[in-house]
Design a protein around this motif. Structure first.
Motif, mmCIF file in Angstrom:
data_model
loop_
_atom_site.group_PDB
_atom_site.id
_atom_site.type_symbol
_atom_site.label_atom_id
_atom_site.label_comp_id
_atom_site.label_asym_id
_atom_site.label_seq_id
_atom_site.Cartn_x
_atom_site.Cartn_y
_atom_site.Cartn_z
ATOM 1 N N ILE A 28 49.787 -3.702 -33.413
ATOM 2 C CA ILE A 28 49.313 -3.037 -34.628
ATOM 3 C C ILE A 28 49.541 -4.026 -35.760
ATOM 4 O O ILE A 28 50.673 -4.312 -36.154
ATOM 5 C CB ILE A 28 50.082 -1.736 -34.896
ATOM 6 C CG1 ILE A 28 50.118 -0.861 -33.629
ATOM 7 C CG2 ILE A 28 49.455 -0.992 -36.069
ATOM 8 C CD1 ILE A 28 48.763 -0.484 -33.091
ATOM 9 N N VAL A 69 49.870 5.051 -25.860
ATOM 10 C CA VAL A 69 51.132 5.472 -26.483
ATOM 11 C C VAL A 69 50.969 6.868 -27.066
ATOM 12 O O VAL A 69 50.004 7.145 -27.781
ATOM 13 C CB VAL A 69 51.562 4.494 -27.591
ATOM 14 C CG1 VAL A 69 52.877 4.944 -28.216
ATOM 15 C CG2 VAL A 69 51.696 3.079 -27.027
ATOM 16 N N SER A 114 53.154 9.496 -29.378
ATOM 17 C CA SER A 114 54.331 9.507 -30.242
ATOM 18 C C SER A 114 54.508 10.875 -30.879
ATOM 19 O O SER A 114 53.543 11.602 -31.101
ATOM 20 C CB SER A 114 54.205 8.449 -31.335
ATOM 21 O OG SER A 114 54.095 7.171 -30.782
ATOM 22 N N HIS A 135 58.697 7.963 -28.151
ATOM 23 C CA HIS A 135 57.350 7.537 -27.800
ATOM 24 C C HIS A 135 57.219 7.514 -26.290
ATOM 25 O O HIS A 135 58.200 7.304 -25.565
ATOM 26 C CB HIS A 135 57.055 6.146 -28.359
ATOM 27 C CG HIS A 135 57.469 5.974 -29.788
ATOM 28 N ND1 HIS A 135 56.775 6.540 -30.839
ATOM 29 C CD2 HIS A 135 58.509 5.312 -30.351
ATOM 30 C CE1 HIS A 135 57.368 6.236 -31.973
ATOM 31 N NE2 HIS A 135 58.431 5.498 -31.699
ATOM 32 N N ILE A 168 54.896 5.616 -23.334
ATOM 33 C CA ILE A 168 53.908 4.602 -22.971
ATOM 34 C C ILE A 168 53.535 4.816 -21.516
ATOM 35 O O ILE A 168 54.415 4.876 -20.645
ATOM 36 C CB ILE A 168 54.459 3.176 -23.163
ATOM 37 C CG1 ILE A 168 54.918 2.962 -24.608
ATOM 38 C CG2 ILE A 168 53.405 2.147 -22.792
ATOM 39 C CD1 ILE A 168 55.511 1.587 -24.861
ATOM 40 N N ALA A 214 56.388 5.009 -37.610
ATOM 41 C CA ALA A 214 55.948 4.475 -36.324
ATOM 42 C C ALA A 214 54.939 5.404 -35.677
ATOM 43 O O ALA A 214 53.997 4.960 -35.013
ATOM 44 C CB ALA A 214 57.151 4.270 -35.410
ATOM 45 N N ASN A 215 55.105 6.697 -35.876
ATOM 46 C CA ASN A 215 54.177 7.678 -35.320
ATOM 47 C C ASN A 215 52.757 7.426 -35.817
ATOM 48 O O ASN A 215 51.794 7.452 -35.051
ATOM 49 C CB ASN A 215 54.638 9.084 -35.695
ATOM 50 C CG ASN A 215 53.750 10.162 -35.105
ATOM 51 O OD1 ASN A 215 53.521 10.202 -33.907
ATOM 52 N ND2 ASN A 215 53.267 11.051 -35.956
ATOM 53 N N ILE A 274 53.341 -4.190 -28.873
ATOM 54 C CA ILE A 274 53.504 -3.224 -27.792
ATOM 55 C C ILE A 274 53.282 -3.954 -26.477
ATOM 56 O O ILE A 274 52.217 -4.527 -26.247
ATOM 57 C CB ILE A 274 52.512 -2.055 -27.927
ATOM 58 C CG1 ILE A 274 52.666 -1.372 -29.293
ATOM 59 C CG2 ILE A 274 52.701 -1.045 -26.804
ATOM 60 C CD1 ILE A 274 51.498 -0.501 -29.675
ATOM 61 N N ASP A 325 47.097 3.196 -30.419
ATOM 62 C CA ASP A 325 47.152 2.706 -29.046
ATOM 63 C C ASP A 325 46.966 3.895 -28.118
ATOM 64 O O ASP A 325 47.763 4.836 -28.122
ATOM 65 C CB ASP A 325 48.495 2.027 -28.772
ATOM 66 C CG ASP A 325 48.528 1.320 -27.430
ATOM 67 O OD1 ASP A 325 48.069 1.914 -26.438
ATOM 68 O OD2 ASP A 325 49.016 0.176 -27.366
ATOM 69 N N LEU A 369 51.420 3.979 -34.180
ATOM 70 C CA LEU A 369 51.206 3.898 -32.739
ATOM 71 C C LEU A 369 50.111 4.826 -32.247
ATOM 72 O O LEU A 369 49.712 4.747 -31.083
ATOM 73 C CB LEU A 369 52.520 4.192 -32.012
ATOM 74 C CG LEU A 369 53.619 3.150 -32.256
ATOM 75 C CD1 LEU A 369 54.918 3.577 -31.596
ATOM 76 C CD2 LEU A 369 53.201 1.779 -31.761
ATOM 77 N N VAL A 403 58.302 -1.246 -27.418
ATOM 78 C CA VAL A 403 57.752 -1.282 -28.767
ATOM 79 C C VAL A 403 58.665 -2.173 -29.596
ATOM 80 O O VAL A 403 59.845 -1.856 -29.778
ATOM 81 C CB VAL A 403 57.660 0.129 -29.382
ATOM 82 C CG1 VAL A 403 57.055 0.053 -30.785
ATOM 83 C CG2 VAL A 403 56.817 1.047 -28.498
#
Length: 798
Positions: free
Chosen positions: A162, A185, A187, A198, A200, A175-176, A234, A182, A179, A252
Motif C-alpha cells: 500500500i 486481507v 481487517s 487482520h 491474510i 491500518a484497517n 504485505i 488488498d 489494508l 504486515v
C-alpha cells in the motif's frame, strides 16, 4: 499541549491548542530548514544533483507532493525505455507530466536497509519506492525480510504494498482503512483491550505473530500509526523463514518515514465527519559534509467527534528519525516514536450464542453507538529502533534492535446473553488494564560470490523477540439492549481491577539461506530454519503458573524462479515454519490461554508480469495448513484438526492509460477443516470470495483535477454449525453472515497557493452508508461495519 475536556467529547479547546502547537512547530521547522538548506550540499550519491526548484516542477506534474525529482542522467538504456512509456510521458505532454524528471532512482528505504538497484524499466522512483510510471501505485522493490528491498520479481511469494500515494489520496488513518485495498486481507477495527487484527488468506495475523514495524516484532497490543509510515508491505504466505516467528498466512510490515534526499516541509490540515479535525507536519532535511546526516520529524494530532454517534477520539503521534551515512558503504539509523489514542464511546462487539447458533439479524445502522457513551479505550505507546547496514566487496552485514512499551485502559461491552435473532443483547461491561513490553532484534551476514555462470549469495540470519504481557479485568452485568433501539444507561460504579494474567514469550530463529542465480533466467532459493518458542503464563495475584510451553523445530524452505523474459517471472515455492499457537479471546472460559505451537506448511506458485510499462500483474495459487483453533459449544477455546486454505489470487496495479491508474485484486479461496471434531466443515469467518478495485482518473482537459473511486466486495462467511440435535429441533444446519459491498468516491485538486504547491483532497468511504457485519476472532463474534465517512484535507509544501 493543554487539554481540557467537556462531557460532549468535542474537546474543542484541546484541538485549538493542538493545531496552534502544530503550526508553531512547523514555522520553526520551516525557518530552521531554510537555514540548513542554504548550507546543504548535494547528497552522498555524487551522481545525483538535487534541485530545490524540483518542488515546483512536481506541482506542475501533478505528482504526489513527496516525489523527489532529480537531475537527469544520460543513460542510453533508460532513455530507450522512456520511448516506450505510456502516453503520459510522451513528448507532446512533457510540460504537464515529465518536466525535468530524472532517470536516476531515489530509492525508498525500509529502516536501515538499502534497496537493490531497480530495473531500468522503472528508473524513476518516489521516496516510498513506488514507480512514477505506475502513477505511484506500484512499489517495485518491497522489503523481503532481512534481505532488504529487492525487486518484486525476485521474490518467490505473493507480495503487495500500500503505497504513500494511496495512503494520501484515500486519507488513510488506520491500518484497517489501508489494508482493505488488498483482496487477500480482511481487517477489523480495534476494540477495547485489543489491537486491530487482520486475516491474510483466511488466517489471523495479530499481536506477536505477524504485524511488524520496519521488520521488527515490536507492535504487540497496539495499532500502528499509519500517519508516521511511508508505506505498508504485505508478504503473503508462510514467511516465518524470513521474518522469524510469524503467522502462517503472511506478514504486515509498516515502513517508517525516514530522512529524504531532498528537503521537505509539508503541512496537512484535515476534517473527518462528523466533527474531527487534524493537523500534521512532515519535515525532512540533510546537512553536514556531503549531506551525510539526515533528520525527519513527523507530528500528528487529531481531536473531535467521530462518524459514530456519541463517540469522540483524540489521537496523537510524534516521530523522529535520524540517519548517518559516513561513507558509501555504511549507514546508521535510529527512530523514536510516541503515540496515544483516547476513544470515548466504544462500539460493542457482539458475541454469538453457540448452543445452538442462531441466524444473525440484519446488520443495523453503522452510524449508531451500540456500546455506551461512557465506554473508553485509552492507549499510550512508546517505541524506539536503531540499526546499521554495511556493504563492501560482496559482503553485507545488517542489524537492528528495538523496544516498545504499551499501556492501555479499556471499558467495553461483553454482551451476555449473546445477540439473538430479534437483535436483543446483554449489557455486561468489561473493565480492565493491560501493559505490553516488547524487545526485538534481527541481524544478517551475507556474502556474494561467483562460480562461472552461477552467482551465489549465502546468508546467515538471526532473529528474535521477547514479550511480556500483563492484564487485569473485571466483568459485571448492568442491563439489556437492542440493536434496533440501543439503550444508554448511566455509568455504574466500576469494580476494582485485579490483575489476572501475566505472560512471558520468547521467540528465536536462525536461518541459513542460499540464493543461486543460474544465468539471468533461473534463481533458486534453498534454506533451513531453526525456530524455538518459550511461553509461560501465570495466574494472578497468586502467581501460579498455568501454561509452560517450550518447543523448537527445524524446517525447510525451497523456491525456484524462472525469468523467460525481462519483465516476467514464474515461481514456485514450498516452506514450512513453526507457528505460534493461537490465543484464546478474553471472553472464553480459558481467557487468554496460549495453545501449543505447530508446524505450518505452504505450497505456492505464481506469475508476475509487467504487461505494459507501469502496469504490474500477479497471479498466484496457494495451499496453506495450520492447526484449527475455535470456540466450542462450552465457550472453551481449543484446537482440533487442521484448517486447510487453498485458493487463487489475481491482481493488477499501475497505469492503464496516460490518465487512468488503478489497483485491483481478486481472491477466491476455500477453507476446510481436516480431521478433528469438525472434519469436512467450512472454516468459520473466512469468505470464499473477496475483490477490490480502486482507480484514479485525471481529466485530460483539466489536468489539475483527479477523480477517484473504489468498490470493495466480500462474500458471506460461516458463523457456526449446529449439532444434529439442534438441527432436528428446527435450527439451521449452517449459520452465515451475508456478504456485502461498499463504494468509495473522491477527488483531488492540485494547484499553487502563494507559489507553494498545494493539494486539496475529498474522500468519502462507504458512500451509501451500507450496513454489514464484520467477522472477528475467526467468526466467533461480529461487529457492525464502518459507517459513511467523509474526509477533507489540504496538503501544502513549503
Amino acid at each position: 499541549m493543554i487539554n481540557f475536556r467537556n462531557r460532549s467529547g468535542l474537546k474543542s479547546f484541546s484541538l485549538r491548542m493542538s493545531l496552534c502547537s502544530t503550526v508553531s512547530i512547523m514555522a520553526f521547522a520551516f525557518a530552521a530548514g531554510d537555514a540548513l538548506a542554504q548550507q546543504q550540499p548535494s547528497v552522498a550519491d555524487s551522481s545525483t544533483t538535487l534541485r530545490d526548484e524540483s518542488l515546483i516542477v512536481v506541482a506542475q506534474q501533478r505528482l504526489e507532493p513527496d516525489v523527489v525529482v532529480t537531475e537527469p542522467q544520460k543513460k542510453p538504456s533508460v532513455i530507450a525505455h522512456q520511448k516506450k512509456l505510456p502516453r503520459a510521458t510522451s513528448r507532446k505532454r512533457t510540460t504537464r507530466r515529465t518536466a525535468s524528471v530524472s532517470t536516476t532512482p531515489v530509492p525508498a528505504l525500509a529502516a536501515g536497509q538499502t534497496p537493490a538497484a531497480p530495473s531500468q524499466a522503472h528508473a524513476v522512483l518516489n521516496p516510498d519506492g513506488s514507480t512514477t510510471a505506475s502513477g505511484g501505485f506500484y512499489v517495485e522493490t518491497p522489503t523481503f525480510g532481512p534481505f532488504g528491498n529487492i525487486p518484486d520479481k525476485d521474490i518467490p511469494f505473493s507480495t503487495n504494498t500500500i503505497s504513500k500515494q494511496i495512503i494520501d489520496d484515500q486519507q488513510v488513518h488506520s491500518a484497517n482503512d489501508a489494508l482493505k485495498n488488498d483482496s487477500s486481507v480482511n481487517s477489523f477495527p480495534m476494540t477495547a483491550g485489543y489491537a486491530q487484527n487482520h486475516y491474510i488468506r483466511g488466517f489471523e495475523v495479530g499481536p506477536q505473530n505477524g504485524i511488524y514495524q520496519d521488520g521488527l516484532d515490536l507492535l504487540g497490543y497496539v495499532s500502528p500509526f499509519v500517519e508516521t509510515d511511508q508505506r505498508i508491505d504485505i508478504m503473503r504466505g508462510a514467511v516465518a523463514a524470513l521474518y522469524g516467528f510469524a503467522a502462517p498466512a503472511g506478514v504486515v510490515n509498516f515502513i517508517s518515514k525516514m530522512p529524504l534526499d531532498a528537503p521537505l516541509t509539508r503541512v496537512d490540515l484535515g476534517y473527518i465527519s462528523r466533527g474531527s479535525f487534524y493537523g500534521a507536519t512532515d519535515f525532512s532535511r540533510r546537512f553536514g559534509e556531503n549531506g551525510q546526516f539526515g533528520i525527519r520529524l513527523n507530528l500528528y494530532e487529531q481531536d473531535g467527534i467521530t462518524p459514530i454517534d456519541q463517540t469522540s477520539a483524540n489521537r496523537g503521534a510524534q516521530s523522529l528519525s535520524l540517519d548517518w551515512k559516513p561513507d558509501s558503504d555504511l549507514k546508521l539509523w535510529a527512530k523514536v516514536e510516541h503515540s496515544n489514542v483516547d476513544v470515548q464511546g466504544n462500539n460493542s462487539t457482539f458475541f454469538l450464542p453457540t448452543s445452538p447458533y442462531v441466524a444473525l439479524p440484519a446488520a443495523p445502522d453503522p452510524s449508531k453507538l451500540y456500546g455506551q457513551p461512557w465506554f473508553h479505550d485509552n492507549n499510550e505507546n512508546f517505541l524506539t529502533e536503531t540499526g546499521a547496514e554495511f556493504k563492501r566487496d560482496g559482503w553485507t552485514v545488517t542489524g537492528a534492535v528495538g523496544y516498545s512499551q504499551t499501556s492501555r485502559s479499556f471499558l467495553n461491552n461483553f454482551d451476555n446473553p449473546a445477540l439473538n435473532t430479534a437483535g436483543v443483547y446483554g449489557l455486561d461491561y468489561v473493565y480492565g488494564n493491560l501493559s505490553d513490553e516488547n524487545f526485538a532484534y534481527r541481524s544478517m551476514i551475507s556474502k556474494e560470490f561467483a562460480v562461472g555462470v552461477v552467482d551465489q549469495t549465502i546468508s546467515l540470519i538471526v532473529d528474535g523477540s521477547t514479550h511480556s504481557y500483563l492484564i487485569g479485568q473485571v466483568t459485571s452485568p448492568y442491563g439489556m439492549s437492542n440493536i434496533w433501539n440501543p439503550v444508554y444507561v448511566p455509568q455504574p460504579n466500576l469494580l476494582a481491577i485485579p490483575p489476572i494474567l501475566k505472560q512471558d514469550m520468547t521467540f528465536d530463529t536462525q536461518i541459513l539461506s542460499d540464493k543461486i542465480d543460474i544465468t539471468k533466467y533461473f534463481t533458486i532459493y534453498a534454506g533451513g530454519v531453526h525456530s524455538s518458542v518459550d511461553e509461560d503464563s501465570f495466574s494472578l495475584p497468586s502467581n501460579v503458573q498455568t501454561t509452560s510451553i517450550q518447543q523448537d523445530a527445524y524446517t525447510p524452505m525451497a523456491a525456484v524462479i524462472f525469468k523467460p523474459w525481462e519483465r516476467v517471472s514464474i515461481y514456485a515455492s514450498y516452506i514450512e515454519a513453526l507457528q505460534p499457537g493461537s490465543q484464546a479471546p478474553g471472553t472464553a472460559v480459558n481467557a487468554y490461554q496460549l495453545l501449543s505451537p505447530f508446524v505450518g506448511k505452504q505450497y505456492e506458485g505464481g506469475v508476475k508480469a509487467e504487461l505494459m510499462p507501469g502496469l504490474e500483474t500477479n497471479a498466484a495459487v496457494f495451499k496453506i495448513d495450520q492447526a484449527y483453533a475455535f470456540l466450542n459449544s462450552a465457550n472453551v477455546f481449543t484446537a482440533s484438526g487442521t484448517q486447510e486454505n487453498q485458493g487463487v489470487e489475481l491482481s493488477a496495479t499501475g497505469r492503464i492509460t496516460s490518465d487512468l491508474v488503478l489497483r485491483a485484486g481478486l481472491t477466491a479461496m476455500t477453507a476446510r477443516i481436516q480431521g478433528g471434531t469438525q472434519d469436512g466443515q467450512e472454516a468459520a469467518g473466512v469468505s470464499q470470495f473477496r475483490a477490490n478495485l480502486f482507480a484514479e482518473y485525471t481529466l485530460p482537459i483539466f489536468p489539475q483535477l483527479t477523480l477517484m473511486g473504489g468498490v470493495y466486495y466480500q462474500d458471506r462467511f460461516v458463523v457456526g454449525y449446529n449439532t444434529p440435535a439442534n438441527i432436528a429441533a428446527g435450527d439451521l444446519p449452517i449459520v452465515y453472515a451475508p456478504g456485502y459491498e461498499t463504494f468509495d468516491i473522491g477527488a483531488k485538486y492540485s494547484t499553487t497557493l502563494w507559489d507553494k504547491p498545494i493539494t486539496y483532497r475529498l474522500y468519502i468511504a462507504n458512500l451509501f452508508n451500507r450496513a454489514y457485519w464484520q467477522s472477528t476472532n475467526g467468526g466467533a463474534n461480529v461487529q457492525v461495519g464502518q459507517p459513511l465517512t467523509a474526509k477533507l484535507s489540504a496538503s501544502v509544501r513549503f
